[in-house]
Design a protein around this motif. Structure first.
Motif, PDB file in Angstrom:
ATOM      1  N   UNK A  47       2.838   3.576 -11.965  1.00  0.00           N
ATOM      2  CA  UNK A  47       1.458   3.943 -11.647  1.00  0.00           C
ATOM      3  C   UNK A  47       0.528   3.653 -12.813  1.00  0.00           C
ATOM      4  N   UNK A  50      -0.260   0.109 -12.422  1.00  0.00           N
ATOM      5  CA  UNK A  50      -1.205  -0.057 -11.316  1.00  0.00           C
ATOM      6  C   UNK A  50      -2.604   0.390 -11.706  1.00  0.00           C
ATOM      7  N   UNK A  51      -2.672   1.320 -12.656  1.00  0.00           N
ATOM      8  CA  UNK A  51      -3.978   1.850 -13.048  1.00  0.00           C
ATOM      9  C   UNK A  51      -4.298   3.160 -12.366  1.00  0.00           C
ATOM     10  N   UNK A  52      -3.315   3.731 -11.687  1.00  0.00           N
ATOM     11  CA  UNK A  52      -3.540   5.010 -11.002  1.00  0.00           C
ATOM     12  C   UNK A  52      -3.346   6.190 -11.943  1.00  0.00           C
ATOM     13  N   UNK A  71     -10.111  -0.996 -14.129  1.00  0.00           N
ATOM     14  CA  UNK A  71      -9.964  -0.352 -12.818  1.00  0.00           C
ATOM     15  C   UNK A  71      -8.768  -0.951 -12.049  1.00  0.00           C
ATOM     16  N   UNK A  72      -8.086  -0.125 -11.239  1.00  0.00           N
ATOM     17  CA  UNK A  72      -6.918  -0.628 -10.505  1.00  0.00           C
ATOM     18  C   UNK A  72      -7.203  -1.925  -9.746  1.00  0.00           C
ATOM     19  N   UNK A  73      -8.305  -1.956  -9.018  1.00  0.00           N
ATOM     20  CA  UNK A  73      -8.579  -3.121  -8.169  1.00  0.00           C
ATOM     21  C   UNK A  73      -8.731  -4.393  -8.998  1.00  0.00           C
ATOM     22  N   UNK A  77      -3.341  -6.161  -8.793  1.00  0.00           N
ATOM     23  CA  UNK A  77      -1.976  -5.795  -8.467  1.00  0.00           C
ATOM     24  C   UNK A  77      -1.984  -5.183  -7.072  1.00  0.00           C
ATOM     25  N   UNK A  79       0.315  -2.530  -4.507  1.00  0.00           N
ATOM     26  CA  UNK A  79       1.386  -1.550  -4.606  1.00  0.00           C
ATOM     27  C   UNK A  79       1.856  -1.127  -3.221  1.00  0.00           C
ATOM     28  N   UNK A  81       3.668   1.919  -1.485  1.00  0.00           N
ATOM     29  CA  UNK A  81       3.963   3.303  -1.815  1.00  0.00           C
ATOM     30  C   UNK A  81       5.221   3.776  -1.105  1.00  0.00           C
ATOM     31  N   UNK A  83       5.506   6.505   0.398  1.00  0.00           N
ATOM     32  CA  UNK A  83       5.105   7.101   1.681  1.00  0.00           C
ATOM     33  C   UNK A  83       4.352   6.100   2.552  1.00  0.00           C
ATOM     34  N   UNK A  84       4.345   4.838   2.171  1.00  0.00           N
ATOM     35  CA  UNK A  84       3.645   3.738   2.876  1.00  0.00           C
ATOM     36  C   UNK A  84       2.140   3.802   2.715  1.00  0.00           C
ATOM     37  N   UNK A  85       1.556   5.030   2.860  1.00  0.00           N
ATOM     38  CA  UNK A  85       0.115   5.208   2.690  1.00  0.00           C
ATOM     39  C   UNK A  85      -0.694   4.222   3.526  1.00  0.00           C
ATOM     40  N   UNK A  99      -8.204  -4.654   2.183  1.00  0.00           N
ATOM     41  CA  UNK A  99      -8.398  -5.143   0.822  1.00  0.00           C
ATOM     42  C   UNK A  99      -9.219  -6.433   0.779  1.00  0.00           C
TER      43      UNK A  99
END
Lengths: 361, 272
Positions: A47, A50-52, A71-73, A77, A79, A81, A83-85, A99
């Motif tokens: 994470x 990823x930048x989270x 920033x993540x975006x 990258x 990702x 998850x 939990x799929x999210x 995206x």
């Protein structure tokens, strides 16, 4: 310079250090797996890439650019998850297109890329469905599809298969490996499952308590574990350990005493060329699959506790005179009666030796 | 046997509850359709020839029509503002960490702990000084102070139930905070937003105390008008009941319209 580089990365929550100074580099196109027990910080590390998660100290760079405070975006990258999210109120198509819409991709281009990803993942018939109408495996594919369409520099997978049942997990594992082969992107994959690590990785990073224990190709970690932790973590069933005392030592030849060895001691050729001192406590490591019931030169005597028949192979659990249970994997179905004493051999090149602190010698 | 008996008792109990809660409503609607002699009959008459006379009377009365319009202006504005201001606040409370968050959270609800009558006089004096008495704005503002906490509380809870990974996935997808709120949290928080909007609308629509204190002639709301019939020695029950029925209708229509959004399980399929 490596494509993905972590430079002495530290993560602290208050006084609690989760990541304890990790440095590591991955080459372009490489499939790297972070593996370790739960709580070792592998997901946190992912994470942070990823930048989270904020990075307390150190730097992360991707493709030559330091992205520590980016920033993540903007890191480009993607990702997947655990939990799929998936966005539950959007169709599969919209989930994958989200995206692309964020970066104002023209509609025909969006359609082309989503359809292409759907084709690769074989989810074309599902594009109009909502996530709740999909099975676990299909959701996982959509989550991967959402990552693919953005054509990222780096794919990050956070235990993506842990919610699937065993059969589907194997199937998806193969598909992820195929995907990596086909698109050749750099991937970082987090798992606690050493089989996933062994089968998928070009290189494995073994983590414990926020520290890197060892980095290497799967076979290298299997053949040459740096310490008892890596030795115990890589390989299934896990390596057996026996504690012994050095009774004689010279370069390339160490004699270790333990009551379970035939004749009370065993001559070991240290794989890393170390020479322990006489009287030192050492740990002897033996992989279950290397213990041989039919060996002409028996090395251990062990009392059988019980046996599990797996069809093609048999797992025999034995109770040594001291220490933890020792597991033997024998091919076929040898006849074993509980309480029986077995004499077991092992080829000298398959005996691992660790010092008192667990470091390979 | 046991289950049949249980079911019968269950049904009986439910019927009693429904009768008990619905009866006043039934009485109001039927009374609004009775003529004066039926209304005052003792024992009460159950069967009567319905008349629309009272409705004709109240709709002929410009005061009633104006009051309903005033109520609509105030309630719709209050509800819209409460949701527009409350939902982003709820998002911040649900997902951001900032200093004093817990205190703020508590402070939001604290004004609901005070009995409205305690504040009536200070609010009246305040409105008098800023020359807002008898305006729509003063009612909208005061109702907002009561409705915002409800909206914030309900929506915060709703937003908290949305998996955090969705927001993180959207961030990686390149969405900014505003887009995440608009494209992820609002669509998935619709049930909570709908419930809080209904609460807000019902409160503003039915509120009597402040409407009575803060308005004179121009912006009297429907409940004020309904009670204003009860003056002197005359009690025009038919007119009061007809007004009551007219007042209840918009709330029911609004609630029916919004309630279809009050579904559970919107986030199904997001995770696992």
């Amino acid at each position: 310079m490596s494509f993905l580089r972590l430079d002495n990365v530290v993560k602290r929550y208050g006084d609690h250090k989760v990541i304890n100074g990790v440095s590591f580099g991955a080459e372009k196109g490489e499939f790297v797996v972070f593996v370790g027990p739960s709580g070792c910080g592998k997901s946190t590390l992912l994470r942070m890439i990823a930048g989270l998660e904020d990075i307390t100290e150190g730097d992360v760079s991707i493709d030559g650019a330091v992205v520590t405070n980016v920033e993540p975006a903007a890191r480009q990258v993607a990702m997947v998850f655990q939990s799929y999210a998936l966005y539950p109120h959007m169709s599969v198509f919209e989930n994958m297109a989200f995206g692309l819409r964020m970066v104002k991709t023209p509609q025909p281009e969006i359609e082309r890329r989503v359809k292409e990803a759907a084709r690769i993942l074989q989810i074309e018939p599902l594009l109009e469905r909502k996530p709740r109408q999909l099975s676990g495996g299909q959701r996982q594919r959509v989550a991967i599809g959402r990552a693919i369409v953005r054509n990222p520099k780096l794919f990050l997978f956070d235990e993506p298969l842990s919610n699937l049942d065993a059969e589907l997990r194997t199937q998806m594992r193969v598909e992820i490996a195929r995907l990596h082969r086909d698109i050749g992107a750099t991937m970082v994959y987090v798992t606690h499952d050493q089989i996933e690590a062994m089968t998928l990785a070009d290189r494995i990073v073994v983590l414990r308590a926020g520290l890197v224990e060892q980095v290497g190709a799967p076979t290298e970690l299997y053949d040459n574990p740096a310490n008892t932790f890596v030795a115990g973590f890589i390989g299934s069933p896990k390596m057996n350990f026996l504690t012994g005392t050095v009774t004689a030592a010279e370069t390339g030849r160490v004699m270790v005493a333990n009551a379970n060895f035939v004749g009370g001691s065993l001559v070991i050729r240290p794989r890393r060329g170390g020479v322990p001192k006489v009287g030192d406590m050492v740990i002897v490591g033996l992989r279950p699959e290397h213990l041989d019931l039919a060996s002409p030169t028996p090395a251990l005597q062990l009392r059988t506790d019980f046996a599990e028949n797996l069809g093609g192979a048999t797992q025999i659990y034995t109770q040594p005179k001291d220490g933890e249970m020792i597991t033997i994997v024998a091919q076929g179905r040898p006849k074993i009666t509980p309480g029986e004493t077995l004499t077991v051999g092992v080829a000298p090149e398959y005996v691992y030796l660790f010092d008192e602190r667990g470091v390979a010698v | 046997m046991q289950t049949t008996l249980g079911r019968t008792l269950h049904a009986l109990g439910l019927t009693l509850v429904i009768l008990f809660t619905m009866f006043p409503f039934y009485w109001m609607v039927t009374s609004s359709l009775k003529d004066q002699s039926d209304l005052l009959a003792s024992p009460p008459v159950w069967l009567f020839v319905p008349t629309l006379e009272h409705y004709g009377e109240i709709f002929a009365d410009q005061k009633v029509v104006n009051a309903v319009i005033n109520s609509l202006i105030v309630s719709v504005s209050t509800t819209a503002l409460a949701v527009l201001l409350g939902a982003p606040a709820a998002y911040a409370l649900a997902r951001f960490e900032f200093r004093g968050k817990q205190d703020l959270w508590f402070w939001f609800i604290s004004n609901r702990m005070i009995s409205p009558i305690v504040l009536a006089l200070p609010v009246y004096l305040l409105a008098l000084q800023v020359k807002l008495l008898d305006t729509h704005l003063v009612l909208i503002l005061i109702y907002l102070t009561f409705n915002l906490p409800i909206v914030v509380w309900i929506c915060t809870d709703q937003f908290r139930s949305i998996p955090k990974e969705l927001e993180q996935a959207a961030r990686l997808d390149g969405a900014n905070q505003w887009i995440i709120f608009r494209k992820i949290y609002v669509p998935l928080g619709i049930p909570g937003i709908a419930v809080s909007a209904i609460f807000s609308f019902i409160f503003s629509w039915n509120e009597l105390l402040y409407a009575l204190v803060l308005t004179r002639r121009t912006v009297q709301t429907a409940p004020v008008i309904a009670t204003s019939f009860m003056s002197g020695y005359e009690l025009p029950w038919g007119k009061i009941m007809a007004t009551g029925t007219v007042i209840v209708l918009p709330v029911i229509i609004f609630a029916l319209l919004v309630s279809k959004h009050m579904v559970r399980g919107l986030t199904m399929g997001a995770t696992k």
